[in-house]
Design a protein around this motif. Structure first.
Motif, PDB file in Angstrom:
ATOM      1  N   GLN A 138     102.788  17.177  70.275  1.00  0.00           N
ATOM      2  CA  GLN A 138     103.479  16.103  70.961  1.00  0.00           C
ATOM      3  C   GLN A 138     104.882  16.592  71.306  1.00  0.00           C
ATOM      4  O   GLN A 138     105.573  17.147  70.454  1.00  0.00           O
ATOM      5  N   PHE A 139     105.286  16.383  72.556  1.00  0.00           N
ATOM      6  CA  PHE A 139     106.532  16.946  73.041  1.00  0.00           C
ATOM      7  C   PHE A 139     107.389  15.862  73.692  1.00  0.00           C
ATOM      8  O   PHE A 139     106.862  14.905  74.269  1.00  0.00           O
ATOM      9  N   GLU A 140     108.691  16.030  73.588  1.00  0.00           N
ATOM     10  CA  GLU A 140     109.586  15.131  74.299  1.00  0.00           C
ATOM     11  C   GLU A 140     109.343  15.264  75.802  1.00  0.00           C
ATOM     12  O   GLU A 140     109.135  16.365  76.314  1.00  0.00           O
ATOM     13  N   VAL A 141     109.379  14.136  76.483  1.00  0.00           N
ATOM     14  CA  VAL A 141     109.040  14.123  77.908  1.00  0.00           C
ATOM     15  C   VAL A 141     109.888  15.111  78.696  1.00  0.00           C
ATOM     16  O   VAL A 141     109.380  15.869  79.534  1.00  0.00           O
ATOM     17  N   ASP A 142     111.191  15.146  78.420  1.00  0.00           N
ATOM     18  CA  ASP A 142     112.085  16.016  79.194  1.00  0.00           C
ATOM     19  C   ASP A 142     111.812  17.498  78.975  1.00  0.00           C
ATOM     20  O   ASP A 142     112.117  18.322  79.841  1.00  0.00           O
ATOM     21  N   ALA A 143     111.242  17.838  77.815  1.00  0.00           N
ATOM     22  CA  ALA A 143     110.980  19.252  77.509  1.00  0.00           C
ATOM     23  C   ALA A 143     109.514  19.620  77.682  1.00  0.00           C
ATOM     24  O   ALA A 143     109.145  20.792  77.534  1.00  0.00           O
ATOM     25  N   ALA A 144     108.670  18.626  78.014  1.00  0.00           N
ATOM     26  CA  ALA A 144     107.223  18.851  78.013  1.00  0.00           C
ATOM     27  C   ALA A 144     106.771  19.845  79.075  1.00  0.00           C
ATOM     28  O   ALA A 144     105.864  20.651  78.830  1.00  0.00           O
ATOM     29  N   ALA A 145     107.373  19.812  80.262  1.00  0.00           N
ATOM     30  CA  ALA A 145     106.907  20.671  81.354  1.00  0.00           C
ATOM     31  C   ALA A 145     106.947  22.140  80.960  1.00  0.00           C
ATOM     32  O   ALA A 145     106.005  22.897  81.238  1.00  0.00           O
ATOM     33  N   ALA A 146     108.031  22.568  80.319  1.00  0.00           N
ATOM     34  CA  ALA A 146     108.148  23.969  79.916  1.00  0.00           C
ATOM     35  C   ALA A 146     107.105  24.324  78.864  1.00  0.00           C
ATOM     36  O   ALA A 146     106.517  25.411  78.896  1.00  0.00           O
ATOM     37  N   GLU A 147     106.870  23.409  77.917  1.00  0.00           N
ATOM     38  CA  GLU A 147     105.858  23.655  76.885  1.00  0.00           C
ATOM     39  C   GLU A 147     104.464  23.721  77.499  1.00  0.00           C
ATOM     40  O   GLU A 147     103.638  24.568  77.132  1.00  0.00           O
ATOM     41  N   ASP A 165     108.269   5.378  82.406  1.00  0.00           N
ATOM     42  CA  ASP A 165     108.282   3.974  81.978  1.00  0.00           C
ATOM     43  C   ASP A 165     107.343   3.698  80.812  1.00  0.00           C
ATOM     44  O   ASP A 165     107.057   2.537  80.504  1.00  0.00           O
ATOM     45  N   GLN A 166     106.859   4.726  80.148  1.00  0.00           N
ATOM     46  CA  GLN A 166     105.933   4.538  79.049  1.00  0.00           C
ATOM     47  C   GLN A 166     106.690   4.394  77.727  1.00  0.00           C
ATOM     48  O   GLN A 166     107.761   4.965  77.549  1.00  0.00           O
ATOM     49  N   PRO A 167     106.119   3.622  76.786  1.00  0.00           N
ATOM     50  CA  PRO A 167     106.784   3.463  75.486  1.00  0.00           C
ATOM     51  C   PRO A 167     106.844   4.790  74.738  1.00  0.00           C
ATOM     52  O   PRO A 167     105.914   5.589  74.776  1.00  0.00           O
ATOM     53  N   GLY A 168     107.973   5.022  74.058  1.00  0.00           N
ATOM     54  CA  GLY A 168     108.136   6.278  73.333  1.00  0.00           C
ATOM     55  C   GLY A 168     108.658   7.366  74.238  1.00  0.00           C
ATOM     56  O   GLY A 168     108.547   7.297  75.458  1.00  0.00           O
ATOM     57  N   ASP A 169     109.270   8.356  73.656  1.00  0.00           N
ATOM     58  CA  ASP A 169     109.858   9.430  74.464  1.00  0.00           C
ATOM     59  C   ASP A 169     109.120  10.740  74.290  1.00  0.00           C
ATOM     60  O   ASP A 169     109.630  11.802  74.587  1.00  0.00           O
ATOM     61  N   ARG A 170     107.865  10.661  73.814  1.00  0.00           N
ATOM     62  CA  ARG A 170     107.065  11.857  73.610  1.00  0.00           C
ATOM     63  C   ARG A 170     105.696  11.665  74.250  1.00  0.00           C
ATOM     64  O   ARG A 170     105.235  10.534  74.442  1.00  0.00           O
ATOM     65  N   ILE A 171     105.055  12.773  74.567  1.00  0.00           N
ATOM     66  CA  ILE A 171     103.689  12.716  75.071  1.00  0.00           C
ATOM     67  C   ILE A 171     102.829  13.699  74.286  1.00  0.00           C
ATOM     68  O   ILE A 171     103.302  14.734  73.820  1.00  0.00           O
ATOM     69  N   ALA A 172     101.548  13.340  74.136  1.00  0.00           N
ATOM     70  CA  ALA A 172     100.584  14.223  73.483  1.00  0.00           C
ATOM     71  C   ALA A 172      99.930  15.098  74.547  1.00  0.00           C
ATOM     72  O   ALA A 172      99.628  14.628  75.649  1.00  0.00           O
ATOM     73  N   VAL A 173      99.714  16.356  74.211  1.00  0.00           N
ATOM     74  CA  VAL A 173      99.074  17.291  75.139  1.00  0.00           C
ATOM     75  C   VAL A 173      97.797  17.806  74.482  1.00  0.00           C
ATOM     76  O   VAL A 173      97.846  18.441  73.417  1.00  0.00           O
TER      77      VAL A 173
END
Length: 376
Positions: A199-208, A78-86
C-alpha cells in the motif's frame, strides 16, 4: 419471481426494468433457465444475471490510465484515505462464484454460467466453509494457467489451471469489501489470492508502480490493479509485454479481432514510451519488438492458411471426461466451430487439445491469397 421483484433487487423503476428486460439474453444451463445482461445498460453492470429469483451482479468495468504520474492522483484524489493498494493483474479469465440453493455456480464476465469452471473449481479451491459463513458472498477471481479453454498463459507456479481471488463482493448489491478485510477473510479460508505488492501513498504511488511494472514486464506478466482502501475505486495499468502479447495474438487472427482492440494496445505503447522518457535507441527497440509481434504472427497465419491448414484459438484442458464433454458442448452451443487435435487419458484425467476455428480469418486470408481485389 416477478419482474417487479427483480426491479426492486436492481434498485430500478418498473419502466427502467422494462427497458432493460428487452436487452436481456436468456440461457439454459443443466435445466436451469436464467437471463443475463450482455452489455452495460441502465447503470446495470455487464454480466449481471437474474437467476432463481435473485440477482448476481456483474463485475464493474475497471478504468485504465495511460500515464501513471497523472492518472493515479486523478483517479484517487477524492477517495477516502491517502493510500492505495497495488495488486497483480493476472492474465486469465474473470469468474464470479456464488452459491444458490446450496449449489455453487461460476459465472463468466458476460454473465453466462460456465459449466467447465463450475466443475473444475471443485478440485482447485474449497469454498464451502466460506459460503457457509457468508452465504451472500460473491467470490471474484481469475482462472489462470496453460490449460484453460479461454485465455491460456504460462505462470511458473501453475502447471495446469488455477484460481486466484482478487475481489469479494455482495452477490446482490455488488458492494466490495475493503481490501484489508477481503485479504484477511480469504486467508482465513485458505483461498489463494492475487499478489499484493503493498500500500502506497497516492502522491508516491506512480513511482512505486513503475518499478513494479518494470519487474513484471521482465517476467512477461500482465500488470497491476490499484484500489482504494475501501475497494470502491479501481484503476489498471499493463506491461509492454502484455500489450505486445495481445497484439501478436490479435494479428495472428487479423480478421477476427477488430481494429479498436489493436489500436488501443498500440496507443498504450506510445504513451508508456513517452512517460518512461525513453531514449531514441530504447524507443527503436520497443518499435522493433512491436513490429515483430504484429508482422511475424500475421505472417505465420497467412502461411498456415496457404498450406490449407486451419487457424484459430488453440487450447488444452485437463479435467474429467464428463467435464470436457460439457465444455465442448458449451462452446459449440455458442456457435463456435471446434476441431479436436488431441484427446488422451493422463493420470486419470482427460487431456484434450482443441482449436476454436476462426472462419473469418481463414476465409478472408484465403480470398486474398487467391487474388481478391481490395477496395479501399
Amino acid at each position: 419471481m416477478t419482474d417487479t421483484e427483480y426491479h426492486r433487487l436492481l434498485g430500478m423503476s418498473r419502466d427502467a426494468f422494462a427497458d432493460l428486460e428487452s436487452h436481456l439474453v436468456e440461457r439454459t444451463d443443466d435445466g436451469r433457465t436464467y437471463c443475463h445482461v450482455p452489455d452495460y445498460r441502465r447503470g446495470v453492470e455487464r454480466g449481471t444475471s437474474l437467476i432463481d429469483g435473485t440477482v448476481v451482479r456483474g463485475f464493474p468495468k475497471v478504468p485504465r490510465t495511460l500515464v501513471l504520474s497523472e492518472g493515479v492522483p486523478e483517479r484517487f484524489a477524492d477517495q477516502p484515505g491517502d493510500r492505495i493498494a497495488v495488486e497483480e493483474k493476472l492474465n486469465g479469465y474473470n469468474v464470479r462464484v456464488v452459491r444458490l440453493d446450496g449449489e455453487r455456480l461460476a459465472f463468466s464476465r458476460s454473465g453466462m454460467i460456465c459449466p467447465f469452471t463450475t466443475r473444475i473449481l471443485e478440485r482447485l479451491v474449497d469454498l464451502e466453509a466460506l459460503f457457509e459463513q457468508y452465504p451472500e458472498a460473491m467470490v471474484c477471481g481469475e482462472m489462470i494457467g496453460p490449460e484453460n479453454p479461454y485465455t491460456a498463459h504460462d505462470y511458473p507456479d501453475v502447471d495446469s489451471i488455477a484460481f486466484r481471488a482478487f475481489d469479494w463482493r455482495d452477490r446482490e448489491s455488488g458492494e466490495p469489501l475493503p481490501v484489508e478485510t477481503r485479504r484477511e477473510r480469504y486467508d482465513t479460508f485458505d483461498v489463494p489470492q492475487t499478489r499484493l505488492f503493498g500500500q502506497f501513498e497516492v502522491d508516491a504511488a506512480a513511482a512505486e508502480i513503475r518499478r513494479i511494472i518494470e519487474e513484471l514486464d521482465a517476467e512477461d506478466r500482465e500488470g497491476v490493479i490499484m484500489k482504494s482502501p475501501d475497494g470502491t475505486a479501481q484503476l489498471k495499468y499493463t506491461t509492454s509485454a502484455a500489450n505486445q502479447g495481445d497484439l501478436a495474438y490479435a494479428f495472428s487472427l487479423p480478421f477476427d479481432y477488430g481494429q479498436p482492440f489493436m489500436f488501443r494496445r498500440l496507443i498504450r505503447e506510445g504513451f508508456q514510451s513517452i512517460e518512461w522518457d525513453e531514449s531514441d535507441a530504447v524507443a527503436r527497440e520497443r518499435a522493433h519488438e512491436l513490429g515483430e509481434a504484429i508482422l511475424l504472427s500475421m505472417r505465420e497465419t497467412i502461411d498456415t492458411v496457404d498450406a490449407g491448414e486451419p487457424v484459430g484459438e488453440r487450447h488444452t484442458v485437463r479435467a474429467s471426461h464428463e467435464t470436457v464433454d460439457i465444455l465442448l458442448e458449451h462452446l459449440e452451443g455458442q456457435g463456435l466451430t471446434i476441431e479436436i487435435e488431441d484427446d488422451r487419458r493422463e493420470d486419470g484425467d482427460r487431456v484434450c487439445t482443441f482449436l476454436k476455428v476462426t472462419r473469418s480469418t481463414i476465409d478472408k486470408t484465403r480470398n486474398y491469397l487467391d487474388g481478391h481485389i481490395v477496395k479501399e
